[in-house]
Design an enzyme around this catalytic site. Structure first.
Site, PDB file in Angstrom:
ATOM      1  N   ASP A   1      27.450  -0.552 -13.494  1.00 35.36           N
ATOM      2  CA  ASP A   1      26.924  -1.327 -12.360  1.00 35.36           C
ATOM      3  C   ASP A   1      26.898  -0.598 -11.018  1.00 35.36           C
ATOM      4  O   ASP A   1      27.206  -1.199  -9.975  1.00 35.36           O
ATOM      5  CB  ASP A   1      27.704  -2.646 -12.207  1.00 35.36           C
ATOM      6  CG  ASP A   1      27.649  -3.514 -13.456  1.00 35.36           C
ATOM      7  OD1 ASP A   1      26.972  -3.136 -14.430  1.00 35.36           O
ATOM      8  OD2 ASP A   1      28.292  -4.573 -13.456  1.00 35.36           O
TER       9      ASP A   1
ATOM     10  N   LYS B   1      23.019  -6.449 -18.379  1.00 34.99           N
ATOM     11  CA  LYS B   1      24.022  -7.411 -18.851  1.00 34.99           C
ATOM     12  C   LYS B   1      24.071  -8.627 -17.922  1.00 34.99           C
ATOM     13  O   LYS B   1      24.016  -8.491 -16.701  1.00 34.99           O
ATOM     14  CB  LYS B   1      25.398  -6.729 -18.944  1.00 34.99           C
ATOM     15  CG  LYS B   1      25.954  -6.212 -17.629  1.00 34.99           C
ATOM     16  CD  LYS B   1      27.187  -5.363 -17.898  1.00 34.99           C
ATOM     17  CE  LYS B   1      27.926  -4.916 -16.674  1.00 34.99           C
ATOM     18  NZ  LYS B   1      28.452  -5.953 -15.794  1.00 34.99           N
TER      19      LYS B   1
ATOM     20  N   CYS C   1      34.023  -5.774 -13.329  1.00 38.33           N
ATOM     21  CA  CYS C   1      33.205  -5.333 -14.462  1.00 38.33           C
ATOM     22  C   CYS C   1      33.782  -4.134 -15.213  1.00 38.33           C
ATOM     23  O   CYS C   1      33.571  -3.995 -16.417  1.00 38.33           O
ATOM     24  CB  CYS C   1      31.785  -5.068 -13.996  1.00 38.33           C
ATOM     25  SG  CYS C   1      30.952  -6.603 -13.521  1.00 38.33           S
TER      26      CYS C   1
HETATM   27  N1  TIU Z   1      29.944  -5.323 -11.405  1.00 42.30           N
HETATM   28  C1  TIU Z   1      30.901  -6.153 -10.975  1.00 42.30           C
HETATM   29  O1  TIU Z   1      32.051  -5.777 -10.869  1.00 42.30           O
HETATM   30  N2  TIU Z   1      30.508  -7.429 -10.610  1.00 42.30           N
HETATM   31  C2  TIU Z   1      31.141  -8.191  -9.648  1.00 42.30           C
HETATM   32  O2  TIU Z   1      30.747  -9.322  -9.392  1.00 42.30           O
HETATM   33  N3  TIU Z   1      32.198  -7.607  -8.991  1.00 42.30           N
HETATM   34  C3  TIU Z   1      32.896  -8.140  -7.929  1.00 42.30           C
HETATM   35  O3  TIU Z   1      33.904  -7.546  -7.551  1.00 42.30           O
HETATM   36  N4  TIU Z   1      32.468  -9.237  -7.331  1.00 42.30           N
END
Ligand code: TIU
Length: 222
Positions: free
Chosen positions: A26, A130, A163
């Site tokens: 991500d 995802k 994530c």
């Molecule tokens: N990619 C991921 O970690 N999604 C989140 O929403 N992370 C947060 O820390 N909010």
């Protein structure tokens, strides 16, 4: 075929480059640039930007070593039919799907949803879209890994306690050995960064191993 070990805590992790993949979680504008989902949730994106440089080093080393590279992106269909209603209102307000300076927040195809230019995928590197925090949930990641006989995952990206660790836990239960370079993962909360990493390697690598970009680069080049 090369066989060596990553310097890591709580102990060195043997790996084979033919069965090792780098999974970049991500590294999207929505999480690491101003105006995206991360900032909409009330976070300061400067806390996670320190991971970009070390991620670039590990990505370059992985490409040079010829190991498999996989990228993931969290996000949703434009009609939001794959976004649970409970996720839509998380944070006390609807952010996902709303217009922002980088397009609709966390929606596939929008500028904010895409991977940052510094770490952009090249041809031959699968991108896994995802809908959740974990990279295995409702994706074909496991199929992609199985087809390449991957056993070991180098997991980088953001955010450490969301994530990244969700994916490490999912992967660990599926039998993969995960190693997380600590400077290649980022959190909006310094204390969560510290404890998320400690949780991974505690109890004799209960979820996986923790290392750093320099050690990973050296091992991949060996
Ligand atoms: N990619 C991921 O970690 N999604 C989140 O929403 N992370 C947060 O820390 N909010």
């Amino acid at each position: 075929m090369k066989s060596t070990a990553f310097k890591a805590e709580p102990f060195a992790l043997p790996f084979n480059s033919a069965t090792t993949a780098l999974v970049m979680i991500d590294m999207q504008r929505d999480f690491v640039e101003p105006g995206g989902f991360g900032e909409a949730l009330g976070n300061d994106v400067n806390f996670v930007r320190s991971a970009i440089g070390p991620c670039q080093q590990v990505l370059a080393a992985a490409r040079a070593a010829g190991i498999m590279v996989i990228h993931t992106r969290e996000g949703h269909r434009a009609d939001l039919t794959d976004c649970p209603p409970a996720k839509l209102t998380r944070g006390g307000k609807t952010f996902i799907g709303e217009p922002g300076p980088m397009g609709r927040i966390l929606v596939r195809g929008e500028k904010g949803h895409d991977i940052i230019p510094e770490l952009y995928p090249i041809a031959g590197e699968p991108v896994i879209d995802k809908p959740g925090k974990g990279a295995f949930y409702q994706t074909d990641l496991q199929l992609v890994l199985q087809n390449r006989n991957i056993k070991t995952l180098i997991v980088c990206g953001v955010t450490t306690e969301v994530c990244v660790t969700t994916t490490v836990r999912e992967a660990n239960d599926r039998g993969y050995e995960c190693i997380v370079p600590q400077d290649c993962v980022g959190s909006y909360f310094p204390e969560f960064q510290k404890y998320a990493l400690e949780m991974i390697k505690a109890q004799g690598a209960i979820f996986g191993w923790v290392s750093d970009a320099k050690s990973i680069v050296e091992s991949l080049a060996a």
